[in-house]
Design an enzyme around this catalytic site. Sequence first.
Site, PDB file in Angstrom:
ATOM      1  N   GLU B  99       0.798  -1.228   0.000  1.00  0.00           N
ATOM      2  CA  GLU B  99       0.000   0.000   0.000  1.00  0.00           C
ATOM      3  C   GLU B  99       0.833   1.282   0.000  1.00  0.00           C
ATOM      4  OE1 GLU B  99      -4.266  -0.397   1.645  1.00  0.00           O
ATOM      5  OE2 GLU B  99      -2.894  -0.769   3.318  1.00  0.00           O
ATOM      6  N   HIS B 118      -1.158   5.712   7.968  1.00  0.00           N
ATOM      7  CA  HIS B 118      -2.291   4.871   7.580  1.00  0.00           C
ATOM      8  C   HIS B 118      -2.489   3.802   8.641  1.00  0.00           C
ATOM      9  CE1 HIS B 118      -5.010   2.271   5.496  1.00  0.00           C
ATOM     10  NE2 HIS B 118      -4.153   1.277   5.573  1.00  0.00           N
ATOM     11  N   HIS B 120      -5.599   1.150  11.017  1.00  0.00           N
ATOM     12  CA  HIS B 120      -6.927   0.545  11.191  1.00  0.00           C
ATOM     13  C   HIS B 120      -7.328   0.692  12.650  1.00  0.00           C
ATOM     14  CE1 HIS B 120      -4.668  -2.513   8.440  1.00  0.00           C
ATOM     15  NE2 HIS B 120      -4.951  -1.437   7.752  1.00  0.00           N
ATOM     16  N   HIS B 190     -11.979  -0.490   6.266  1.00  0.00           N
ATOM     17  CA  HIS B 190     -10.530  -0.623   6.209  1.00  0.00           C
ATOM     18  C   HIS B 190      -9.847   0.184   7.328  1.00  0.00           C
ATOM     19  CE1 HIS B 190      -6.720  -0.205   3.396  1.00  0.00           C
ATOM     20  NE2 HIS B 190      -6.426  -0.515   4.625  1.00  0.00           N
TER      21      HIS B 190
END
Lengths: 266, 266, 266, 266
Positions: B99, B118, B120, B190
């Site tokens: 990613e 980034h 979760h 996500h």
Amino acid sequence: MCPDHDHAHPIAVNVSDSAEPGPAPAANLIEELVISNHILFDQGVVDAFGHVSVRHNARPDHFLLARNMAPGRVTPADVVEFTLDGEAVNAGGRKVYLERFIHGEIYRKRPDVMAVVHSHSHAIVPLSVVKGVRLQAIFHMAGFVGQGAPVFEIREAGGDATDLLISNNHLGRALADKFVGHDIVLMRGHGSTVVGSSLPQAVYRAVYAEINARYQLQASLLGEVTYLTEGESRTCIQNVEGQVQRPWDLWVEQARAKRSVQHTKS
Amino acid sequence: MCPDHDHAHPIAVNVSDSAEPGPAPAANLIEELVISNHILFDQGVVDAFGHVSVRHNARPDHFLLARNMAPGRVTPADVVEFTLDGEAVNAGGRKVYLERFIHGEIYRKRPDVMAVVHSHSHAIVPLSVVKGVRLQAIFHMAGFVGQGAPVFEIREAGGDATDLLISNNHLGRALADKFVGHDIVLMRGHGSTVVGSSLPQAVYRAVYAEINARYQLQASLLGEVTYLTEGESRTCIQNVEGQVQRPWDLWVEQARAKRSVQHTKS
Amino acid sequence: MCPDHDHAHPIAVNVSDSAEPGPAPAANLIEELVISNHILFDQGVVDAFGHVSVRHNARPDHFLLARNMAPGRVTPADVVEFTLDGEAVNAGGRKVYLERFIHGEIYRKRPDVMAVVHSHSHAIVPLSVVKGVRLQAIFHMAGFVGQGAPVFEIREAGGDATDLLISNNHLGRALADKFVGHDIVLMRGHGSTVVGSSLPQAVYRAVYAEINARYQLQASLLGEVTYLTEGESRTCIQNVEGQVQRPWDLWVEQARAKRSVQHTKS
Amino acid sequence: MCPDHDHAHPIAVNVSDSAEPGPAPAANLIEELVISNHILFDQGVVDAFGHVSVRHNARPDHFLLARNMAPGRVTPADVVEFTLDGEAVNAGGRKVYLERFIHGEIYRKRPDVMAVVHSHSHAIVPLSVVKGVRLQAIFHMAGFVGQGAPVFEIREAGGDATDLLISNNHLGRALADKFVGHDIVLMRGHGSTVVGSSLPQAVYRAVYAEINARYQLQASLLGEVTYLTEGESRTCIQNVEGQVQRPWDLWVEQARAKRSVQHTKS
């Protein structure tokens, strides 16, 4: 909206030592303030933000508060003396908390108050932003919460574009006014401030106000809640809070053990 | 649906070092990136998954990101340099994050962004999947969330049978487009991506976005919520985020103490 | 109701070693099973209860499971070999888990399954008891949950006065039947069982099933939820689960570090 | 309202040693009581408040309870012997728990009870204050909760201005009356009391009652809940609680390891 409210300011500020020095505070009061900072961090009431103060033992028009820093790291050398107007006695060039006005104005308004805790603890903030909801005493450990804590809406005194912080005496006074007849006040979108007649009591109340908020969040989702009556609240304050030494001793022991381990390690 | 989207791929990938090496990044930038990885793990924002990057200090068209691994275990030797297209300079045969396109395409779209997280994190994911719900600034520490964070629905750019991952430049660009006028974007089913003008600011925002989400979850069950106004959000960003050094210093100290203890022990 | 179901039994039982010994299992398989026990405890999936097994590498009709004990304390010497009927090879007088029938009957029903985790993890139990609610894949880490996990209602096979435990082969078979087309099955008022093609995969799934349940609990209180499509679930399993080594390595490292510290200390 | 109820009292009290000494309790019973205190603290059932007692092994009309202190810090020297009336044998000038009447009156009412835990654990309190809600067995580990635990409303026996504490024999008897046919009773706005035929069983029940409450809170927000039937509850008690030694051994090991580390450190 308050015309002298300056929206652009850092939340850590430089102040000159404009106030006159006087008798030094008692060393054990400073120690108690330092460990109060540590306990509030250990118990999850404050993170890198939030602060606790105590009224000066020899000068009731002064109070003690750490310089601008994370509470869990405060040492005796970090404690600064302030007047009720928020002027520093001995900042010595160190940055101080912008929000010291919370403390000064409450000490001015409430001569019986000896210690003040300001925090953003996790269950309090959600309860501060829901229309029509007020924090209310739900169990015997939190009688001091009473029949509905006031919510301070900063828009009334500061307009609708503030940073929600109590950044001057004008806002401090508006907040302090809410403490007439109440020992805890929620601050919308910000947190809460709680007062006591000693550091152990104010710390106890900050811890159990958070727990009361968590219980209230959970219970009120399930149905109609039976809160404490006014009589129950009063009796709980009188009897249960006579016992603040018990959790205080435990928390002091834990705070010391934790920091002693860290010292040994690092 | 994007025709060049290949649904079958591992999320750790081998890349050849197709990009030209240039000036080395500053050593302290690499150190800051390493400790950012540790802090995000310690604060519960990432677990074994999630990643943080920083724009290269000497080459604004390159960025730095750990090789494919759990963030809590990253060391300086694990940092790899990439172009904005996601081509590696010095992977040297090590697997990299699939990613990485999240990072490259945001740096391309937003020249002011210097760091990207980034993750979760636990309260963000539930808020990303409820129809009609948007993350919104609920308290003064999270003004950067603003008046409603966009939710990136990968089905619009990638069809309805993806693995939800940003696995190529096409999807990276679609995500980056959401960052016009926003510093945090939720990704349905996500997690989220948050940007800042420095690593401490991006880390701060990742931590407090999670806390904001938790408060929003709780408060919105109780009734109508008073969110920050646009003016409050703006003032909070300006004043409160000037203070990111305070939590940063605390988190750095905690991350180092924790790892020093573990080294002593094992 | 099953006539041979005996309601009065301890949940730790004595068994004779009625099965024939054969080739020993691989030592590293036993090691992997031991550390799986520790990881499941460390990650909060099991407490003093719950168990994990692996199919015997040399005898697919046998499996390995700890003797009756808390998972966090298992050592290689505690691993016992069983037949698919739940008969012990080498219990040697030690008590074994009553519920070993969960494992044996699933290995019989599903030749592709190599590892099984049974637990009562905290967000799974509430989802197992609400009428009309099924656990469903809500984010990319949990594609294996699929479009609605079956709920095993023991009353159908065991009557309405059982202890909810899978205490014999009859109940084990009834549970195993639910695994056709599913890799996780919730057990009403009890917990869940999850399967994988390796211990790391089964452990990964037990951890992320719990997280998926927590997210589902929170999200479904807020409004209509967008779950993964069948295509998304399939692609997530294919791509994301190729990556189970990453959390596995982290968890192994943490489990070892934790136990090494404890050894040094005590 | 009870006329002899004195609302003004401290919750730690001085008592004279008015009861006659007799045979000493078994040393291992005292050890078990001490470690029960530690386990309840470690498992989050008690904080600085709450208490656990055991019936005297040689004098069934006496029981053992720590002096007034935080449970996590109790040592063998802190254990005091009381009569069922709450009179001390060997307080020796040390303060004792005001609420010892909970223990004495339950031992009087229920000759089968050998151990009593009183706590304010976190999920129990919210369930104690919602009209029409009763704690009910939701999973196999908590069959002892049964088909609906009674809620003790102190206003019925003590009026509407008490501190909610069981501060005399009159209130103790009113609470004990609720234990006919029940092993756990919730106390509105206060907590719960749970009984067992041994310390390990009472501790087990206090831990799993809290977990049952948490599950019930979550599940009942989602829809109609399937609770255990009366037959299931009964079978669960019979079979699952035969297994209390498993968590007990784990908790004892953890409590000892934790305190051994702390001793080494400090």
